[in-house]
Design an enzyme around this catalytic site. Structure first.
Site, PDB file in Angstrom:
ATOM      1  NE  ARG A   1     -17.866 -34.007  90.392  1.00 44.64           N
ATOM      2  CZ  ARG A   1     -17.936 -33.110  91.372  1.00 44.64           C
ATOM      3  NH1 ARG A   1     -18.669 -31.991  91.202  1.00 44.64           N
ATOM      4  NH2 ARG A   1     -17.303 -33.299  92.511  1.00 44.64           N
TER       5      ARG A   1
ATOM      6  CE  LYS B   1     -12.487 -35.667  92.186  1.00 46.07           C
ATOM      7  NZ  LYS B   1     -13.590 -35.569  93.172  1.00 46.07           N
TER       8      LYS B   1
ATOM      9  CB  THR C   1     -11.717 -27.032  90.923  1.00 48.80           C
ATOM     10  OG1 THR C   1     -11.653 -28.451  90.995  1.00 48.80           O
ATOM     11  CG2 THR C   1     -12.059 -26.484  92.304  1.00 48.80           C
TER      12      THR C   1
ATOM     13  NE  ARG D   1     -16.431 -34.724 101.411  1.00 50.41           N
ATOM     14  CZ  ARG D   1     -16.203 -33.993 100.329  1.00 50.41           C
ATOM     15  NH1 ARG D   1     -16.512 -32.721 100.332  1.00 50.41           N
ATOM     16  NH2 ARG D   1     -15.686 -34.527  99.248  1.00 50.41           N
TER      17      ARG D   1
END
Length: 478
Positions: free
Chosen positions: A39, A225, A283, A80
């Site tokens: 990834r 996702k 995760t 972010r």
């Protein structure tokens, strides 16, 4: 003759490449120890850096004769943290910090935010989550470009980590112009799959699919996702339009009540299995191994439970991107998968029957599925052979999680690569015009079968007009 050695585990391992694993030596070790999918997180790094990693992965996997798929994970519209001096800062409970949209470098008192409208999204008393919910802040005052907050739960905050505000609504599309630039780059680099972040509806998926088609890249996988409440509400439509899904539990566990996450994971995996779409569970799976050589017991149990739920793949994020023990994390994943799969296989074919019952009755696909189950329960079948143009046949069998390895045979290199997302599938790329004799000759030559071994072959016939899996054949190797 030395027989080809298959992996010890059928669950696929996805590893995120970062500073800890971008060297040739580390990439080689990742692949040797069981990584099936690499990834690339495009929230970090430049196109030049990612291009170098792609080149290394392709070269090393070819030299090792190990098939590896490459997943380009889009940043999507996510608020972010900006750059922090020294790479990270330690936030302590009770301290006051300022989150600002001003152009500054972060430190212990000031955290830059890379979203200019951030102050408009919050008000006094709101809770802000940083770094997948590990760090919690409470807003005390909003003043111009600054949001003053107090640390409720502290920890290390790294540059570029995500910010979640569960009550906030971002009135923009999930697929950003930057995402489109990244997809174009990924196509040029021959990447196998796109990870579509913050999907909200089926239209986000169709937008990317349309772009891929216009750029002659319709065979590139789109992995949606699931990390927002909208994605959960619209999951059925998103699943049908996608080639696979990723349950991104970090953001999902912050955006929704965390106590719902375990059941939601099971529900989403089951739906994906029923549709024959590969699913990645992601995760914080072994997150303590970012700093420690041994995971917690809870993490080991989490990985095992995801496999028992029916996930096709498990993913490592910071564990391999910035962790101190990336290879140990991969080895641990592989060991957990091996033991868990052996446990599940000891219970026979109950899961196969459950999944078939979920399917539509009265279809050729269902009849073939039932016939395969009967054969696997009755005979000592060594392998399942699936010639396929699109990979669909192999994925339909993979959803049952049988104890036998599924060998996929295709003339399309990308189809073979994308079968690396599916549980228990090992893909072989063959020359155009191959037939059953070529397949048997190959697996005999690799020492995978011996005389009198029983194999099952299922495919769609005729190949050029097939509407799906519609034939099954069982025979002994001569």
């Amino acid at each position: 003759m030395i027989a080809m050695r298959l992996p010890d585990h059928k669950t696929k391992i996805v590893a995120t490449i970062g500073p800890a694993t971008s060297s040739r030596n580390m990439i080689k070790k990742l692949i040797e120890n069981g990584v099936s999918v690499v990834r690339l997180n495009f929230s970090h790094g430049s196109f030049e850096e990612h291009a170098k990693v792609i080149e290394k992965v392709r070269d090393i996997s070819q030299k090792l004769d190990r098939r590896v798929a490459i997943l380009a994970d889009l940043p999507g519209l996510k608020i972010r943290v900006g750059e922090i001096k020294g790479g990270y800062v330690e936030l302590k409970r009770g301290e006051k910090v300022v989150l600002t949209t001003r152009d500054v470098v972060g430190d212990e008192t000031t955290i830059p935010v890379e979203y200019k409208d951030f102050p408009r999204l919050v008000s006094k008393g709101d809770v802000i989550y940083l770094s997948d919910g590990y760090i919690v802040l409470r807003v005390e005052e909003v003043r111009g470009q600054d949001v003053e907050a107090v640390v409720v739960s502290g920890g290390k905050l790294f540059s570029r980590k995500g910010i979640n505000i569960p009550k906030a609504y971002l009135p923009v599309e999930a697929v950003t112009p930057r995402d489109m630039e990244i997809i174009k780059f990924a196509i040029e680099q021959g990447v196998d799959a796109i990870g579509l972040s913050f999907v909200g509806s089926v239209y986000d998926v169709l937008k990317v699919k349309s772009f891929l088609e216009k750029n002659d890249a319709e065979d590139v996988f789109v992995i949606s996702k699931i990390e927002r409440p909208d994605a959960v509400r619209n999951f059925d439509e998103i699943l049908k339009a996608s080639d696979g899904i990723m349950i991104a539990r970090g953001d999902l566990g912050v955006e929704m009540p965390i106590e719902r996450l375990p059941i939601l994971q099971k529900e989403l995996i089951r739906k994906a299995n029923t549709e024959g779409k590969p699913v990645i569970t992601a995760t914080q799976m072994l997150v303590s191994m970012t700093a420690e050589k041994v995971p917690t017991r809870a993490e080991v149990t989490d990985v095992a439970n995801a496999i028992l739920d029916g996930t096709d793949a498990v993913m490592l994020s910071e564990e391999t991107a910035i962790g101190k023990f990336p290879i140990d994390a991969v080895k641990m994943m592989a060991k957990i998968a091996k033991v868990t799969e052996e446990y599940r296989e000891s219970f026979g074919m109950s899961r196969l029957r459950e999944l078939v019952e979920d399917g539509t009755r009265g279809t050729i696909k269902e009849a073939i599925a039932r016939s395969i189950i009967d054969a696997l329960c009755t005979l000592n079948i060594k392998y399942i052979l699936t010639p396929t143009r699109t990979g669909r046949t192999a994925r339909l069998i993979s959803r049952f999680k049988p104890k036998q390895w599924i060998f996929g045979f295709s003339t399309n290199e990308r189809v073979c690569n994308n079968l690396m997302f599916s549980y228990g599938v090992y893909a072989f790329c063959l020359e155009e015009g191959f037939d059953e004799r070529d397949i048997i000759r190959l697996i005999k030559g690799l020492g995978l079968v011996e005389s009198d071994d029983i194999v099952l072959m299922t495919e769609g016939k005729p190949i050029e007009k097939t509407m799906g899996t519609n034939s099954i054949k069982i025979f002994q190797i001569a």
